[in-house]
Design a protein around this motif. Structure first.
Motif, PDB file in Angstrom:
ATOM      1  N   UNK A 275      -6.863  11.762  82.306  1.00 18.55           N
ATOM      2  CA  UNK A 275      -5.623  11.030  82.577  1.00 18.55           C
ATOM      3  C   UNK A 275      -4.999  11.472  83.897  1.00 18.55           C
ATOM      4  N   UNK A 276      -5.124  12.757  84.215  1.00 15.44           N
ATOM      5  CA  UNK A 276      -4.603  13.237  85.485  1.00 15.44           C
ATOM      6  C   UNK A 276      -5.363  12.682  86.670  1.00 15.44           C
ATOM      7  N   UNK A 277      -6.686  12.574  86.531  1.00 10.61           N
ATOM      8  CA  UNK A 277      -7.503  11.991  87.584  1.00 10.61           C
ATOM      9  C   UNK A 277      -7.118  10.535  87.828  1.00 10.61           C
ATOM     10  N   UNK A 278      -6.931   9.786  86.747  1.00 13.17           N
ATOM     11  CA  UNK A 278      -6.542   8.378  86.881  1.00 13.17           C
ATOM     12  C   UNK A 278      -5.117   8.247  87.412  1.00 13.17           C
ATOM     13  N   UNK A 279      -4.231   9.140  86.989  1.00 10.93           N
ATOM     14  CA  UNK A 279      -2.855   9.113  87.501  1.00 10.93           C
ATOM     15  C   UNK A 279      -2.835   9.370  89.002  1.00 10.93           C
ATOM     16  N   UNK A 280      -3.751  10.196  89.479  1.00  9.48           N
ATOM     17  CA  UNK A 280      -3.798  10.528  90.905  1.00  9.48           C
ATOM     18  C   UNK A 280      -4.121   9.315  91.769  1.00  9.48           C
ATOM     19  N   UNK A 281      -4.738   8.296  91.181  1.00 11.71           N
ATOM     20  CA  UNK A 281      -5.016   7.072  91.947  1.00 11.71           C
ATOM     21  C   UNK A 281      -4.076   5.936  91.531  1.00 11.71           C
ATOM     22  N   UNK A 282      -3.027   6.282  90.802  1.00  8.19           N
ATOM     23  CA  UNK A 282      -1.991   5.296  90.510  1.00  8.19           C
ATOM     24  C   UNK A 282      -2.074   4.625  89.160  1.00  8.19           C
ATOM     25  N   UNK A 283      -2.869   5.182  88.242  1.00  9.29           N
ATOM     26  CA  UNK A 283      -3.058   4.559  86.937  1.00  9.29           C
ATOM     27  C   UNK A 283      -2.332   5.390  85.889  1.00  9.29           C
ATOM     28  N   UNK A 284      -1.151   4.964  85.477  1.00 14.10           N
ATOM     29  CA  UNK A 284      -0.308   5.730  84.553  1.00 14.10           C
ATOM     30  C   UNK A 284       0.162   4.809  83.431  1.00 14.10           C
ATOM     31  N   UNK A 285       0.045   5.277  82.203  1.00 17.66           N
ATOM     32  CA  UNK A 285       0.477   4.460  81.069  1.00 17.66           C
ATOM     33  C   UNK A 285       1.954   4.107  81.198  1.00 17.66           C
ATOM     34  N   UNK A 286       2.269   2.850  80.960  1.00 10.55           N
ATOM     35  CA  UNK A 286       3.644   2.379  81.018  1.00 10.55           C
ATOM     36  C   UNK A 286       4.107   1.962  82.391  1.00 10.55           C
ATOM     37  N   UNK A 287       3.243   2.103  83.393  1.00 10.56           N
ATOM     38  CA  UNK A 287       3.601   1.700  84.749  1.00 10.56           C
ATOM     39  C   UNK A 287       2.557   0.728  85.284  1.00 10.56           C
ATOM     40  N   UNK A 288       2.967  -0.210  86.125  1.00 11.34           N
ATOM     41  CA  UNK A 288       1.988  -1.150  86.684  1.00 11.34           C
ATOM     42  C   UNK A 288       1.021  -0.439  87.622  1.00 11.34           C
ATOM     43  N   UNK A 289      -0.220  -0.828  87.546  1.00 11.91           N
ATOM     44  CA  UNK A 289      -1.220  -0.334  88.496  1.00 11.91           C
ATOM     45  C   UNK A 289      -1.179  -1.271  89.700  1.00 11.91           C
TER      46      UNK A 289
END
Length: 498
Positions: A275-289
């Motif tokens: 999840x941290x790896x995906x968040x680092x490229x802008x992919x976070x649950x509850x937020x638009x990608x």
């Protein structure tokens, strides 16, 4: 004025006298190994620092590279999620979740874009959604069923490898955080995700798929537990011969497929590192990608390099343990014998990427050594000389006598682009012991030929290729016998016929 100025000069002079002494008193010899030079030449180009502090150009280069690296790593790590997002999209094209079962009642052929299926089993598949509560799956007898969660993690075996031991049974899939009691009569299975993929395989009888398909239609049921008292009908859709896609994207839209899983599933369903790896490229649950122009360009390139990396890992593995035999092209899809791709407690990242690039369906039963039961796989992408398999050339494969398959064996050819069955003039780009008319040698060995035209007199043992296409092949042994596991029997190499 003069007196004041003189005092300041004398004070500064005193400080200058003391400064060297103070600097000398606290000076430490700095190891060169911890120092960054003022100018650093790297694969990113020239990087510049002032006493270790990066200049503006270096900052831009480093962050662009960091985002690119994370984009590539996100591609390789989250292929399983993208794959099931594409699978769900393919299944939903035929009907809603929890009601629709697609069934290849006359087998899978090359029209369907499906990652490395075989042409011998009767596949039936459904998407199970637990958002509204538990869902029941009534598993048919004599089938091999699997449930995988939305991150493509193993959830359960049903059927021959499951608790019902192939007699048929009622399973109930429980959603995350479910705490209510389950009624008696069900085998309860808990999933960490709401979205789950179910697939089962039936078997032909003397080369006829109809009895196995009829049994699946008769016994397989999927419905909400809340409706168990009066379950709705399960809708079976025959998809044999239909053109549809279940394979994930290889371009920027790949990340959109992964984001579907991130947004729909609880954060507890994936590890913090992913999840941290995906968040680092802008992919976070509850937020638009919604990456900006710069990040979109970087991720577009990341997807291209991620695809190139996955193809290299699959087709040109550098891990010696990926190969079943010394100096051989035949590879195993489960390096280390683990369905979790573990060796000595370490995750085999390359082996995991290879598997999910080429295949679908994960279960311990596929990796375990069970003589006389289950199945084993050998995968080849090159010929005896290590050259890519060329659709314009003719090849011969020798299978020695006593092929160690209690039930049956098969060879299926796949397109190196799509990893789906190779599309030729043959409906099934395959051959095996289930095929009528295949000719064995007097000693029981079998010679199989691959090429754009059948060698004269070898038509019964020939699989067609296309001149402009590369291909790979999987040898499957169903009910593999001990001779395969201890390597007393091994397939020949794929030899070019001049």
């Amino acid at each position: 004025m003069k007196t004041s100025r003189m005092k300041r000069i004398m004070a500064l002079a005193a400080m200058s006298v003391l400064a060297p002494a103070m600097a000398q008193q606290y000076k430490t010899e700095i190891p060169q190994s911890i120092v960054t030079p003022h100018v650093l030449e790297s694969r990113l180009g020239t990087l510049r620092f002032t006493d270790g502090f990066p200049d503006d150009a270096t900052v831009r280069k480093v962050y662009d590279n960091l985002d690119f690296q994370r984009g590539v790593e996100a591609f390789l790590t989250s292929m399983p999620a993208a794959s099931l997002a594409a699978m769900r999209r393919g299944i939903r094209g035929f009907g809603p979740d929890n009601q629709t079962v697609i069934i290849f009642d006359s087998l899978v052929d090359s029209r369907s874009l499906f990652l490395t299926p075989n042409a011998d089993s009767i596949y039936a598949s459904a998407w199970v959604d637990l958002k509204n509560g538990p869902v029941v799956i009534e598993s048919p007898p004599n089938t091999l069923g699997i449930v995988n969660n939305f991150w493509f993690g193993y959830v359960a075996d049903l059927g021959n490898a499951g608790p019902d031991k192939g007699k048929g049974g009622k399973y109930v899939l429980l959603p995350p955080n479910y705490s209510d009691e389950v009624p008696r009569g069900y085998t309860a299975v808990k999933s960490p995700t709401y979205g789950n993929w179910f697939i089962t395989r039936g078997f032909q009888q003397q080369g006829d798929p109809k009895p196995g398909a009829d049994s699946i239609r008769q016994h397989l049921r999927i419905y909400p537990l809340a409706q168990a008292g009066n379950p709705p009908s399960t809708n079976f859709v025959s998809v044999s011969g239909k053109a549809f896609n279940t394979i994930h994207s290889m371009d920027f839209s790949f990340y959109k497929e992964v984001n579907e899983v991130v947004q729909e599933e609880p954060t507890s369903s994936a590890d913090p590192e992913t999840l941290g790896l995906l968040a680092a490229i802008g992919m976070v649950k509850g937020k638009p990608f919604a990456p900006d122009k710069r990040m979109t360009q970087i991720l577009t390139e990341s997807a291209a390099v991620g695809s190139a990396t996955a193809r290299t890992l699959a087709y040109r593995s550098r891990d010696p343990e990926a190969y079943l035999y010394a100096n051989s092209a035949w590879q195993t899809p489960f390096v280390g014998g683990s369905h979790e791709f573990l060796r000595n407690g370490a995750r085999l990242l390359d082996a995991r990427a290879f598997f999910f690039f080429c295949a679908i369906g994960i279960t311990p039963a596929m990796a375990l050594k069970m003589p006389g039961a289950g199945s084993q796989y050998a995968f080849a992408t090159v010929d005896a000389k290590g050259k890519p398999l060329d659709g314009a050339k003719t090849y011969k494969l020798h299978l020695p006598p006593n092929i160690p398959a209690k039930n049956f064996w098969s060879l299926v050819l796949y397109d190196t682009q799509t990893r789906s069955m190779l599309q030729t003039n043959q409906r099934f780009p395959s051959i095996g012991s289930e095929r009528n008319g295949i000719v064995a040698n007097p000693d029981g060995s079998v010679d199989v030929y691959f090429g754009p035209k059948a060698p004269p007199g070898k038509e019964a043992n020939w699989v067609e290729t296309r001149r402009e296409k590369g291909w790979s092949v999987i040898l499957r042994l169903y009910g593999p016998e001990q001779a395969f596991f201890d390597k007393r029997w091994k397939p020949g190499e794929i030899e070019e016929v001049k």
